[in-house]
Design an enzyme around this catalytic site. Structure first.
Site, PDB file in Angstrom:
ATOM      1  N   ASP A   1       0.832  -1.213   0.000  1.00 19.55           N
ATOM      2  CA  ASP A   1       0.000   0.000   0.000  1.00 19.55           C
ATOM      3  C   ASP A   1       0.865   1.262   0.000  1.00 19.55           C
ATOM      4  O   ASP A   1       0.394   2.340   0.335  1.00 19.55           O
ATOM      5  CB  ASP A   1      -0.995   0.002   1.171  1.00 19.55           C
ATOM      6  CG  ASP A   1      -0.317   0.000   2.533  1.00 19.55           C
ATOM      7  OD1 ASP A   1       0.927  -0.119   2.578  1.00 19.55           O
ATOM      8  OD2 ASP A   1      -1.022   0.131   3.544  1.00 19.55           O
TER       9      ASP A   1
ATOM     10  N   ASP B   1       8.772  -6.194  11.344  1.00 20.86           N
ATOM     11  CA  ASP B   1       9.563  -4.957  11.435  1.00 20.86           C
ATOM     12  C   ASP B   1      10.192  -4.797  12.819  1.00 20.86           C
ATOM     13  O   ASP B   1      11.304  -4.266  12.947  1.00 20.86           O
ATOM     14  CB  ASP B   1       8.747  -3.718  11.017  1.00 20.86           C
ATOM     15  CG  ASP B   1       7.387  -3.615  11.669  1.00 20.86           C
ATOM     16  OD1 ASP B   1       7.039  -4.470  12.516  1.00 20.86           O
ATOM     17  OD2 ASP B   1       6.655  -2.653  11.335  1.00 20.86           O
TER      18      ASP B   1
END
Ligand SMILES: *[C@@H]1O[C@H](CO)[C@@H](O)[C@H](O)[C@H]1NC(C)=O
Length: 297
Positions: free
Chosen positions: A128, A211
């Site tokens: 995205d 992450d």
């Protein structure tokens, strides 16, 4: 290339367009000077559910800026998408889904590509994200790839605290949804820690998303600080607040939103009907790279 495709490509290139398979047309001036593979490798994390939407939006827009350098990481085979990516679709076989394990598995595969390619810079983005490769290259030029650099944007105000291996640990991590770039020197140091599923196993042990696992590995274990680049933007920010005069200097923008009823879109002139440009990346691409808007199909 068969005759029809060749003819098609010829006609469109004569008209100033680059045509691939006759349906995807991007204006010539939207293409950068060739970016060497040695200079930059980009991985984009996607999943089967988003091939027709988010992945297509990328193929139609910023993928065309540096098609040699960008790879999409997914969880199924998809010949059509793979063709439009010139063979740059990677099936990680990590499993469909958005669980911690799936995400860490995919990031492990992305990092393995980085370690294989050994470009001066390796960057991860999400599906995205819109990435302005031109600005990205300018920003990376500010840093020396022969030294350790962990570039990105933190989505927390301070370091996170987790129960690490051997006790409570505090560290910084760059949000995957805004983009993360690693210098060649740093990728070289990660190499033996990610091979044989090493990254996946670390994430499983820590029980944190990809992450955060990367932040633990780089910031805590290797002691390399996170350098914050405020021109990276994830869907955790209100994207519409970025002014039109500032958009040209941003590295990454985003369109994701956890609330489907409240889209989080970049503020640019709308050049395509919303139904055909749900993330508004086509309008953004036109705004950034051409006065002539290509006729996306
Ligand atoms: C995409 O095509 C390339 C080149 O033919 C191939 O190596 C790769 O396995 C394909 N990827 C998928 C997911 O089918």
């Amino acid at each position: 290339m068969n005759l029809t495709t060749a003819l098609c490509a010829f006609i469109f290139s004569a008209a100033g367009w680059i045509a691939v398979e006759g349906y995807r047309r991007v204006p010539r001036d939207a293409r950068l000077e060739e970016v060497g593979r040695n200079r930059l490798t980009i991985s984009v994390k996607t999943t089967a559910k988003f091939h027709e939407t988010r992945a297509k939006d990328i193929v139609d827009t910023w993928f065309q800026l540096a098609p040699e350098n960008i790879y999409l990481f997914t969880d199924v085979n998809d010949e059509k998408l793979n063709r439009s990516l010139n063979g740059h679709l990677i099936n990680t076989h990590c499993g469909l889904g958005h669980t911690r394990d799936h995400l860490n598995c995919k990031m492990n595969a992305e990092l393995e590509l980085f370690a294989r390619e050994m470009s001066e810079w390796s960057c991860h983005f999400d599906d995205d994200n819109y990435v302005n490769i031109r600005v990205l290259l300018d920003v990376l030029d500010l840093y020396d790839h022969t030294r350790d650099w962990y570039l990105g944007k933190s989505s927390t105000r301070g370091p996170v605290d987790i129960q690490g291996i051997g006790g409570k640990t505090s560290f910084w991590f760059a949000t995957g949804g805004a983009g993360i770039c690693l210098s060649r020197a740093l990728v070289d140091k990660l190499r033996h820690r990610i091979s044989n599923g090493g990254f996946f196993n670390l994430g499983r042990e820590l029980r944190v998303p990809d992450d955060m696992t990367l932040g633990y590995l780089i910031n805590h274990q290797l002691g390399v600080p996170l350098t914050s680049v405020d021109r990276f933007h994830s869907h955790f920010e209100d994207i519409a607040l970025i002014g039109q005069h500032e958009i040209h200097s941003q590295v990454s923008l985003s369109a994701g939103s956890y609330d489907a009823r409240r889209p989080n879109l970049v503020n640019v002139p709308i050049a395509f009907p919303t139904g055909k440009d749900k993330q508004r990346f086509r309008s953004l691409h036109c705004f950034l790279f051409s006065k002539r808007c290509p006729d996306f199909r």
